[in-house]
Design a protein around this motif. Structure first.
Motif, PDB file in Angstrom:
ATOM      1  N   ARG A 176       6.471  18.089  16.563  1.00  0.00           N
ATOM      2  CA  ARG A 176       7.260  17.804  17.273  1.00  0.00           C
ATOM      3  C   ARG A 176       8.331  17.337  17.061  1.00  0.00           C
ATOM      4  N   ARG A 177       8.760  16.733  15.500  1.00  0.00           N
ATOM      5  CA  ARG A 177       9.648  15.648  15.922  1.00  0.00           C
ATOM      6  C   ARG A 177      10.913  17.040  15.010  1.00  0.00           C
ATOM      7  N   THR A 178      10.481  17.699  14.353  1.00  0.00           N
ATOM      8  CA  THR A 178      11.457  18.625  13.664  1.00  0.00           C
ATOM      9  C   THR A 178      12.326  18.938  14.421  1.00  0.00           C
ATOM     10  N   ASP A 179      13.210  19.558  14.345  1.00  0.00           N
ATOM     11  CA  ASP A 179      14.273  20.614  14.198  1.00  0.00           C
ATOM     12  C   ASP A 179      13.791  21.962  14.406  1.00  0.00           C
ATOM     13  N   GLN A 180      13.272  22.777  15.222  1.00  0.00           N
ATOM     14  CA  GLN A 180      12.170  23.348  15.440  1.00  0.00           C
ATOM     15  C   GLN A 180      13.389  25.024  15.567  1.00  0.00           C
ATOM     16  N   LEU A 206      13.023  15.272   8.206  1.00  0.00           N
ATOM     17  CA  LEU A 206      13.189  14.170   8.676  1.00  0.00           C
ATOM     18  C   LEU A 206      12.955  12.925   8.470  1.00  0.00           C
ATOM     19  N   GLN A 249       2.435  15.506  15.790  1.00  0.00           N
ATOM     20  CA  GLN A 249       3.515  14.885  16.321  1.00  0.00           C
ATOM     21  C   GLN A 249       4.427  14.876  15.166  1.00  0.00           C
ATOM     22  N   LEU A 250       4.657  15.070  14.059  1.00  0.00           N
ATOM     23  CA  LEU A 250       5.977  15.473  13.217  1.00  0.00           C
ATOM     24  C   LEU A 250       6.512  17.129  13.279  1.00  0.00           C
ATOM     25  N   TRP A 278       7.144   6.194  15.140  1.00  0.00           N
ATOM     26  CA  TRP A 278       7.612   6.948  14.806  1.00  0.00           C
ATOM     27  C   TRP A 278       9.629   6.758  14.014  1.00  0.00           C
ATOM     28  N   ASP A 279       9.837   5.986  14.806  1.00  0.00           N
ATOM     29  CA  ASP A 279      11.263   6.252  14.004  1.00  0.00           C
ATOM     30  C   ASP A 279      11.330   4.861  12.330  1.00  0.00           C
TER      31      ASP A 279
END
Length: 182
Positions: free
Chosen positions: A17-21, A176, A14-15, A136-137
């Protein structure tokens, strides 16, 4: 990289997916071995880390001194690839718990895992899951709550006291968390 097949894997996926890909590519791999075995496999002939700028290996303390593991991570590093070990003491639930509330002075893994169940409302058969409502936030707050108020966040590459984790350093590397948030 992690040796945690369920909880750590789910969190790290999940982490990623939360990055600036567009800027960072995250690949999560589970290696079902003890922490030194993970490092040994990554340093073996079938493993090539040269495609990566950084490799992070996330493990639990599990009542074992992990300084040899952290030393092995440093030795595995090269000019091209930095290898970092992340140790959660006594276990990864310290990091998860800190997303909800300040950590407690856990005696062992069982204490930390029991607190996780209390905080999430999960039952024991789901103890290794992340709830759909995982906060997550709250990562910045977790970075400030993942150790006791009498301690401080352990430096990268250090095994901290119980309870603590160096997960905020990984989130900082992924963009993040800002360094002033941990």
């Amino acid at each position: 990289m992690t040796n945690g097949r369920v909880t750590e894997n789910a969190y790290l996926q999940q982490l990623g997916r939360r990055t600036d890909q567009s800027r960072i590519s995250v690949k999560v791999k589970v290696i079902d071995r003890d922490p030194l075995g993970v490092v040994k496999e990554l340093g073996g002939p079938r493993s090539d880390l040269s495609d990566y700028r950084e490799v992070w290996i996330v493990v639990d303390h599990d009542g074992q001194d992990r300084r040899r593991f952290l030393d092995a991570c440093r030795r595995l590093s090269s000019r091209r690839t930095a290898v970092h070990g992340v140790v959660s003491v006594p276990c990864f639930e310290v990091w998860l718990n800190a997303h909800y509330a300040p950590v407690r002075n856990y005696r062992n893994q069982v204490d930390a895992q029991r607190h996780y169940l209390e905080l999430t409302g999960l039952n024991s058969k789901d103890a290794k899951k992340l709830p759909d409502s995982f906060p997550w936030d709250e990562a910045a707050q977790a970075a400030a709550r993942c150790y006791l108020p009498t301690d401080s966040l352990p430096e990268l590459g250090v095994q901290g006291p119980c309870p603590s984790t160096t997960m905020p350093h990984l989130l900082g590397s992924l963009g993040l968390l800002d360094s002033d948030e941990f």
